[in-house]
Design an enzyme around this catalytic site. Sequence first.
Site, PDB file in Angstrom:
ATOM      1  CG  ASP A  86       7.311   0.798   1.239  1.00  0.00           C
ATOM      2  OD1 ASP A  86       6.473   0.439   0.398  1.00  0.00           O
ATOM      3  OD2 ASP A  86       7.132   0.713   2.482  1.00  0.00           O
TER       4      ASP A  86
ATOM      5  CD  GLU B 212      -1.236   2.032  -2.408  1.00  0.00           C
ATOM      6  OE1 GLU B 212      -0.071   1.922  -1.992  1.00  0.00           O
ATOM      7  OE2 GLU B 212      -2.147   2.588  -1.762  1.00  0.00           O
TER       8      GLU B 212
END
Length: 316
Positions: free
Chosen positions: A82, A134
């Site tokens: 992550d 992202e």
Amino acid sequence: MSFTNTSTMFKKALKGKYAIGAFNIDDLNGLRAVIKGLNNKQSPGIIAITSGSLNFIGIDYIEEVKSIIEKESLVPIALHLDHGKSVELCKQCVDLGFTSVMIDASSHDFEENIRQTKEVVEYAHKHNVTVEGELGAIAGIEDDVNVEDKYGQFTHPDQAVEFVEKTNIDSLAIAIGTAHGAYKFKEGQKPQLRFDILDEITSLLPDFPIVLHGASSVPKDSVDLLNQYGGNMKAAQGIPEEMLRLATTKGVAKINIASDLRIAFTAALRKSLHDEPAVFDYKIHIGKATEAITAAVEREIEQVLGSKDRALDFKN
Ligand code: 13P
């Protein structure tokens, strides 16, 4: 059934209009508690580890993490990095046997974000590892992720298309108003997500897996329990569960949950310490706290993700 990357999971989730939970873990107790919750609900899931948690566990112990997943999971599970903050860390995690990595180069300018993300994709895909990128800034603080509110910016739909095309990523984390941590909205502020932006993005990128970070719902009963036993999280506020459920029907295939598990653990730990002040055998207290993580995972599956019994789809 155990290790997998995220590609089949996301395809099935988009088709079935539910989401895969990415549950952040901080240690091996948390890992086993999450696997138990997934097994109990027959739900596929993602074990997410940030670099901070990787350091806490000890990078040399990742073999133990993999071995626990292999031994204990009865459902498909991906092991995911992550918020990988560098290309090197992402490559290292691919080499360590993660089945999915996130390269978070969103703090760089658009071109540099594309460059770094593409480099990770090229390396990871050679090893059958899926990659999340992202675009946009998700506000809040989590571990070493710290984005000032004033820089918080929503994801631009046209840029999202260009980013996906140029990087060849497998899923995209977008900013539509979620925030990391337990204080997602100011006191008195009405929770809001920009579903109009989500709809625009998914109309331009149909059937492409969208990811929501900062998506804990911060359940009131959990926060109340924590406060009742000496905690102080008075202004905590999350994303309402019904908003998250709506998002799962609109192309969001992955929902990230860290804070809800941490709140559940801490509340149960505080209660256990209070209820049994003479007990110093910490496995009693930690045992109760990790049971609360399992219960929180089960609740997310039922109330938010809609992924209960979806592991059965993988048997065909
Ligand atoms: P929460 O803080 O809302 O649980 O978000 C977790 C997250 O997005 C991890 O990447």
